[in-house]
Design a protein around this motif. Structure first.
Motif, PDB file in Angstrom:
ATOM      1  N   PRO A 116      74.313  27.659  96.042  1.00 46.39           N
ATOM      2  CA  PRO A 116      74.085  26.858  97.249  1.00 46.39           C
ATOM      3  C   PRO A 116      74.885  27.338  98.455  1.00 46.39           C
ATOM      4  O   PRO A 116      74.475  27.129  99.599  1.00 46.39           O
ATOM      5  N   GLU A 117      76.016  28.012  98.204  1.00 46.50           N
ATOM      6  CA  GLU A 117      76.850  28.471  99.312  1.00 46.50           C
ATOM      7  C   GLU A 117      76.233  29.662 100.044  1.00 46.50           C
ATOM      8  O   GLU A 117      76.647  29.968 101.177  1.00 46.50           O
ATOM      9  N   ARG A 118      75.251  30.309  99.458  1.00 52.27           N
ATOM     10  CA  ARG A 118      74.640  31.490 100.090  1.00 52.27           C
ATOM     11  C   ARG A 118      73.245  31.224 100.647  1.00 52.27           C
ATOM     12  O   ARG A 118      72.796  31.951 101.536  1.00 52.27           O
ATOM     13  N   VAL A 119      72.563  30.236 100.107  1.00 51.59           N
ATOM     14  CA  VAL A 119      71.183  29.991 100.527  1.00 51.59           C
ATOM     15  C   VAL A 119      71.184  29.080 101.753  1.00 51.59           C
ATOM     16  O   VAL A 119      71.451  27.881 101.653  1.00 51.59           O
ATOM     17  N   ARG A 120      70.887  29.666 102.908  1.00 58.12           N
ATOM     18  CA  ARG A 120      70.903  28.910 104.160  1.00 58.12           C
ATOM     19  C   ARG A 120      69.658  28.045 104.308  1.00 58.12           C
ATOM     20  O   ARG A 120      69.720  26.939 104.853  1.00 58.12           O
TER      21      ARG A 120
END
Length: 249
Positions: A116-120
């Motif tokens: 979740p921290e990478r998928v904008r």
């Protein structure tokens, strides 16, 4: 600016084919559908957009698809999810926007839940989460069930070409990755969904259930009343690019 290509070597010796456009981020990553490949109309259109706009873009073929190695019949949701995560890990730096078509909409959700921290953001076209269990299994005819029981494989007729093999392993593995039962589905990024009202493969209510079940409040569902499953007409491509530009802004 040009598009480069290569192969990602996996630990089991298989090779995942990829193509990449260097440019400004976030990197747009194409996640294709079941039995499709990165040379399709929508994937090509995104490559053209990336080249013209100077945007970073990666597309690839899952194990057993397109230019990648492996037998399609041996593929599973587990394997194709791992392929997508490996591409993000080894070929992409920083944030990503996932564009998932059909099965790729399910894979995109699984990737967003894992990272979740990478998928904008995500743009999904006729997304088919849980399709093995919810859409495919209920429509297997008696002769298909008999073939799966006896041989572990059923040749499923297709409107898009020759029959293709469906394995018992694929169906059983797909159930491991079911996400529609989660309430809410732990996806909390902006999401845009394009869905055809005349889609014979993914009913619009199935895609809407996915969109409505997500935790994110920034979800827009667009029903294209006369649209089919592929949504590859010029007007559909225009909608796809508009949605992508919106979430990339």
């Amino acid at each position: 600016m040009s598009e480069t290509s290569g192969f990602l070597e996996r630990p089991d010796g298989q090779r995942i084919a990829w193509r990449r456009v260097e440019g400004a981020g976030p990197t747009v990553v194409w996640l294709g559908g079941f039995k499709s490949d990165m040379a399709g109309t929508k994937a090509q259109a995104l490559a053209g957009w990336a080249l013209a706009a100077g945007r970073a873009y990666v597309r690839f073929d899952y194990f057993g698809h397109g230019e990648s190695s492996g037998a399609f019949v041996d593929g599973t949701i587990t394997r194709w999810r791992e392929d997508a995560l490996a591409v993000l890990d080894e070929l992409v730096r920083g944030d990503v926007v996932l564009v998932g078509s059909s099965m790729g909409g399910w894979i995109a959700g699984l990737v967003a839940m894992a990272w979740p921290e990478r998928v904008r953001a995500m743009v999904l076209i006729a997304p088919a989460p849980d399709f093995t269990e919810k859409l495919m299994a209920p429509e297997i005819p008696p002769e298909g069930l008999a073939a799966l029981k006896a041989d572990g494989v059923w040749l499923r007729p297709s409107e898009y070409g020759d029959p293709y093999p469906i394995s018992r392993t694929l169906l059983e593995d797909g159930a491991r990755w079911s996400i529609l039962e989660a309430q809410p589905i732990p996806i909390d990024c902006p999401v845009r969904v394009l869905q055809g009202g005349e889609d014979p493969d993914v009913p619009w209510r199935h895609a809407l259930e996915y969109a409505h079940g997500m935790k994110s409040a920034d979800v827009v569902f667009t029903l294209i009343k006369d649209g089919d499953h592929r949504l590859s007409r010029p007007q559909d491509i225009a909608r796809l690019l508009a949605a992508l530009q919106e979430v990339c802004a």
